[in-house]
Enzyme design. Structure first.
Site, short mmCIF file in Angstrom:
data_model
loop_
_atom_site.label_atom_id
_atom_site.label_comp_id
_atom_site.label_asym_id
_atom_site.label_seq_id
_atom_site.Cartn_x
_atom_site.Cartn_y
_atom_site.Cartn_z
N ARG A 24 9.67 -13.30 -8.45
CA ARG A 24 9.03 -13.49 -7.16
C ARG A 24 8.85 -14.97 -6.83
O ARG A 24 8.43 -15.76 -7.69
CB ARG A 24 7.67 -12.80 -7.12
N ASP A 83 -1.08 -10.35 -0.57
CA ASP A 83 -1.16 -11.30 -1.67
C ASP A 83 -2.20 -12.40 -1.45
O ASP A 83 -2.17 -13.14 -0.48
CB ASP A 83 0.21 -11.95 -1.90
N HIS A 113 -2.58 -4.10 -1.32
CA HIS A 113 -3.09 -5.46 -1.18
C HIS A 113 -2.14 -6.34 -0.38
O HIS A 113 -0.94 -6.09 -0.30
CB HIS A 113 -3.35 -6.11 -2.54
#
Length: 231
Positions: free
Chosen positions: A198, A35, A33
């Site tokens: 993150r 994001d 993926h």
């Protein structure tokens, strides 16, 4: 800042979080993926710092979507440049679960060009996302699935990918406008801890080869003062 730690997710969403996570239904190569491309202005980049990592396993992989575009044949490049696709965040699980309620309260749907022009380098990027792309606009469901499957298989070819082995203290900083990544799936059966932190940087609206911007269908753009809680 988002802390990635299954123990913290289980504490927040309930002890059955791991089972809920496995029920998430994405398209084609599960796990690959870019994001949150369901947002009209997907994140520009992400920064991930490792705090605790296992001695083995837990690697992250990235694929270069500029190289993937450049690897297409000329007729398929021209086809891709003419297409737009709808991206949406979805989850298939118990509608009453905590995580389902959180996702449904932050519904995100956007229409993006299948090939975007990188705002800084001017490079063309194959901007389809196995984790979020729902369908290609204007095609039948069969046509859409076949062309998306072709793109997904192409962008995850080994020659476009890199694999990163984490060590405590490592920092990865990637351009979300020109990459897809694959989180590790080799740790669920092991009794190990993996904790990373993150930071996500706000992005702009993608622009196609024809100069047309992405369009918002549902939800809100990412803003500094308004965080939409999906990962």
């Amino acid at each position: 800042m988002l802390t990635i730690d299954p123990d913290r997710y289980a504490e927040k969403y309930g002890a059955d979080f791991r089972d809920e996570y496995r029920k998430r239904q994405y398209s084609y190569f599960s796990g690959w993926h870019t994001d949150v491309t369901a947002a009209v202005n997907p994140p520009a980049a992400s920064i991930l710092r490792a705090e605790v990592v296992p001695e083995f396993g837990g690697d992250t992989q990235w694929t270069n979507l500029v190289a993937a575009y450049e690897g297409l044949s000329e007729p398929i490049k021209r086809l891709a440049e003419s297409l737009r696709a709808v991206h949406r965040f979805r989850i298939a699980s118990d509608e009453d679960s905590k995580i389902s309620k959180r996702v449904n309260a932050n519904l995100l749907i956007a229409e993006h060009p299948v090939v975007r022009v990188h705002p800084e380098t001017g490079e063309r990027v194959l901007f389809v996302n196995p984790g979020f792309t729902d369908h290609v606009v204007g095609l039948t469901s069969v046509e859409s699935r076949r062309i998306l499957d072709l793109f997904y298989e192409h962008l995850t070819r080994p020659q476009y990918t890199v694999r990163f082995r984490w060590h405590a203290g490592d920092v990865a900083f990637w351009d979300n406008r020109a990459t897809s990544h694959l989180a590790p799936s080799d740790l669920d059966h092991l009794d190990v801890r993996r904790t990373l932190h993150r930071v996500t940087l706000i992005g702009d609206r993608p622009v196609g080869v024809d100069g047309r911007e992405s369009e918002l269908i549902a939800g809100k753009p990412f803003l500094a003062e308004a965080f939409v809680a999906v990962a």
